[in-house]
Design a protein around this motif. Structure first.
Motif, PDB file in Angstrom:
ATOM      1  N   LYS A  19       0.823  -1.211   0.000  1.00  0.00           N
ATOM      2  CA  LYS A  19       0.000   0.000   0.000  1.00  0.00           C
ATOM      3  C   LYS A  19       0.855   1.259   0.000  1.00  0.00           C
ATOM      4  O   LYS A  19       0.475   2.277  -0.546  1.00  0.00           O
ATOM      5  CB  LYS A  19      -0.924   0.014   1.213  1.00  0.00           C
ATOM      6  CG  LYS A  19      -2.022  -1.007   1.150  1.00  0.00           C
ATOM      7  CD  LYS A  19      -2.888  -0.927   2.390  1.00  0.00           C
ATOM      8  CE  LYS A  19      -3.949  -2.012   2.378  1.00  0.00           C
ATOM      9  NZ  LYS A  19      -4.767  -1.976   3.591  1.00  0.00           N
ATOM     10  N   SER A  20       2.035   1.156   0.628  1.00  0.00           N
ATOM     11  CA  SER A  20       2.928   2.317   0.700  1.00  0.00           C
ATOM     12  C   SER A  20       3.798   2.459  -0.552  1.00  0.00           C
ATOM     13  O   SER A  20       4.629   3.364  -0.623  1.00  0.00           O
ATOM     14  CB  SER A  20       3.808   2.234   1.945  1.00  0.00           C
ATOM     15  OG  SER A  20       4.601   1.074   1.903  1.00  0.00           O
ATOM     16  N   GLY A  21       3.634   1.545  -1.527  1.00  0.00           N
ATOM     17  CA  GLY A  21       4.373   1.645  -2.777  1.00  0.00           C
ATOM     18  C   GLY A  21       5.694   0.902  -2.810  1.00  0.00           C
ATOM     19  O   GLY A  21       6.426   0.995  -3.786  1.00  0.00           O
ATOM     20  N   ASN A  22       6.025   0.163  -1.771  1.00  0.00           N
ATOM     21  CA  ASN A  22       7.269  -0.610  -1.733  1.00  0.00           C
ATOM     22  C   ASN A  22       7.099  -1.933  -2.466  1.00  0.00           C
ATOM     23  O   ASN A  22       6.062  -2.592  -2.347  1.00  0.00           O
ATOM     24  CB  ASN A  22       7.703  -0.878  -0.292  1.00  0.00           C
ATOM     25  CG  ASN A  22       8.029   0.397   0.449  1.00  0.00           C
ATOM     26  OD1 ASN A  22       8.561   1.336  -0.126  1.00  0.00           O
ATOM     27  ND2 ASN A  22       7.703   0.428   1.732  1.00  0.00           N
ATOM     28  N   ASN A  23       8.132  -2.348  -3.208  1.00  0.00           N
ATOM     29  CA  ASN A  23       8.119  -3.651  -3.880  1.00  0.00           C
ATOM     30  C   ASN A  23       8.383  -4.753  -2.866  1.00  0.00           C
ATOM     31  O   ASN A  23       9.158  -4.574  -1.930  1.00  0.00           O
ATOM     32  CB  ASN A  23       9.188  -3.712  -4.970  1.00  0.00           C
ATOM     33  CG  ASN A  23       8.893  -2.768  -6.113  1.00  0.00           C
ATOM     34  OD1 ASN A  23       7.738  -2.485  -6.407  1.00  0.00           O
ATOM     35  ND2 ASN A  23       9.935  -2.285  -6.757  1.00  0.00           N
ATOM     36  N   TRP A  24       7.743  -5.916  -3.057  1.00  0.00           N
ATOM     37  CA  TRP A  24       8.002  -7.068  -2.212  1.00  0.00           C
ATOM     38  C   TRP A  24       8.071  -8.320  -3.076  1.00  0.00           C
ATOM     39  O   TRP A  24       7.535  -8.368  -4.175  1.00  0.00           O
ATOM     40  CB  TRP A  24       6.958  -7.224  -1.107  1.00  0.00           C
ATOM     41  CG  TRP A  24       5.541  -7.362  -1.615  1.00  0.00           C
ATOM     42  CD1 TRP A  24       4.639  -6.357  -1.793  1.00  0.00           C
ATOM     43  CD2 TRP A  24       4.877  -8.569  -2.017  1.00  0.00           C
ATOM     44  NE1 TRP A  24       3.463  -6.867  -2.287  1.00  0.00           N
ATOM     45  CE2 TRP A  24       3.577  -8.223  -2.429  1.00  0.00           C
ATOM     46  CE3 TRP A  24       5.257  -9.906  -2.065  1.00  0.00           C
ATOM     47  CZ2 TRP A  24       2.652  -9.160  -2.883  1.00  0.00           C
ATOM     48  CZ3 TRP A  24       4.343 -10.847  -2.527  1.00  0.00           C
ATOM     49  CH2 TRP A  24       3.058 -10.475  -2.923  1.00  0.00           C
ATOM     50  N   ARG A  25       8.802  -9.347  -2.567  1.00  0.00           N
ATOM     51  CA  ARG A  25       8.930 -10.655  -3.211  1.00  0.00           C
ATOM     52  C   ARG A  25       8.767 -11.732  -2.157  1.00  0.00           C
ATOM     53  O   ARG A  25       9.220 -11.573  -1.022  1.00  0.00           O
ATOM     54  CB  ARG A  25      10.314 -10.847  -3.830  1.00  0.00           C
ATOM     55  CG  ARG A  25      10.700  -9.893  -4.872  1.00  0.00           C
ATOM     56  CD  ARG A  25      12.189  -9.987  -5.232  1.00  0.00           C
ATOM     57  NE  ARG A  25      12.686 -11.356  -5.393  1.00  0.00           N
ATOM     58  CZ  ARG A  25      13.959 -11.695  -5.209  1.00  0.00           C
ATOM     59  NH1 ARG A  25      14.850 -10.812  -4.834  1.00  0.00           N
ATOM     60  NH2 ARG A  25      14.342 -12.932  -5.389  1.00  0.00           N
ATOM     61  N   LYS A  26       8.156 -12.849  -2.564  1.00  0.00           N
ATOM     62  CA  LYS A  26       7.976 -13.974  -1.637  1.00  0.00           C
ATOM     63  C   LYS A  26       8.154 -15.281  -2.401  1.00  0.00           C
ATOM     64  O   LYS A  26       7.609 -15.457  -3.487  1.00  0.00           O
ATOM     65  CB  LYS A  26       6.592 -13.922  -1.011  1.00  0.00           C
ATOM     66  CG  LYS A  26       6.290 -15.094  -0.087  1.00  0.00           C
ATOM     67  CD  LYS A  26       4.980 -14.940   0.648  1.00  0.00           C
ATOM     68  CE  LYS A  26       3.803 -15.281  -0.223  1.00  0.00           C
ATOM     69  NZ  LYS A  26       2.549 -15.458   0.542  1.00  0.00           N
TER      70      LYS A  26
END
Length: 117
Positions: A19-26
């Motif tokens: 929501k804050s615009g940060n990229n994530w990977r899992k």
């Protein structure tokens, strides 16, 4: 917490934006624990840990994990996130010493070795 077992399945890596615009990977994978009643456990690696600890199907691993549950719309969801992965001989749960694995059945007491009580 620690969890040991064999990697039996590796799921597709997923990514997105928070929501804050940060990229994530899992990256999730399934391990099967040893013992008389083996359990299958889904464990996730997040972000840079995916590259730091590459995991392949068939490997024996020992994981240091955090377990967290959260509520959403009246239901509870549990995540198991690995933050450290040890592979191969490091993942063995059998204690080893300079001369190999400890074998507790090798001690045989003689009459001279008997205690007086």
């Amino acid at each position: 917490m620690e969890l040991s077992g064999k990697v039996i399945q590796k799921l597709q890596e997923v990514s997105g934006n928070s929501k804050s615009g940060n990229n994530w990977r899992k990256q999730e994978f399934i391990i099967e624990t040893p013992g008389n009643y083996p359990k299958k456990v889904c464990v996730a690696l997040w972000g840079d840990k995916i590259d730091q600890f590459p995991i392949a199907v068939g490997e024996e691993v020992k994981l240091s994990v955090d377990v967290e549950s959260r509520e959403y719309n009246g239901r509870w969801y549990t995540d198991i996130k690995a933050y450290r992965v040890d592979k191969g001989s490091e993942a063995s749960s059998t204690p080893t010493f300079e001369n190999g694995p400890l074998d507790v059945d090798t001690f045989h007491a003689d009459e001279e070795d008997q205690l007086p009580f």
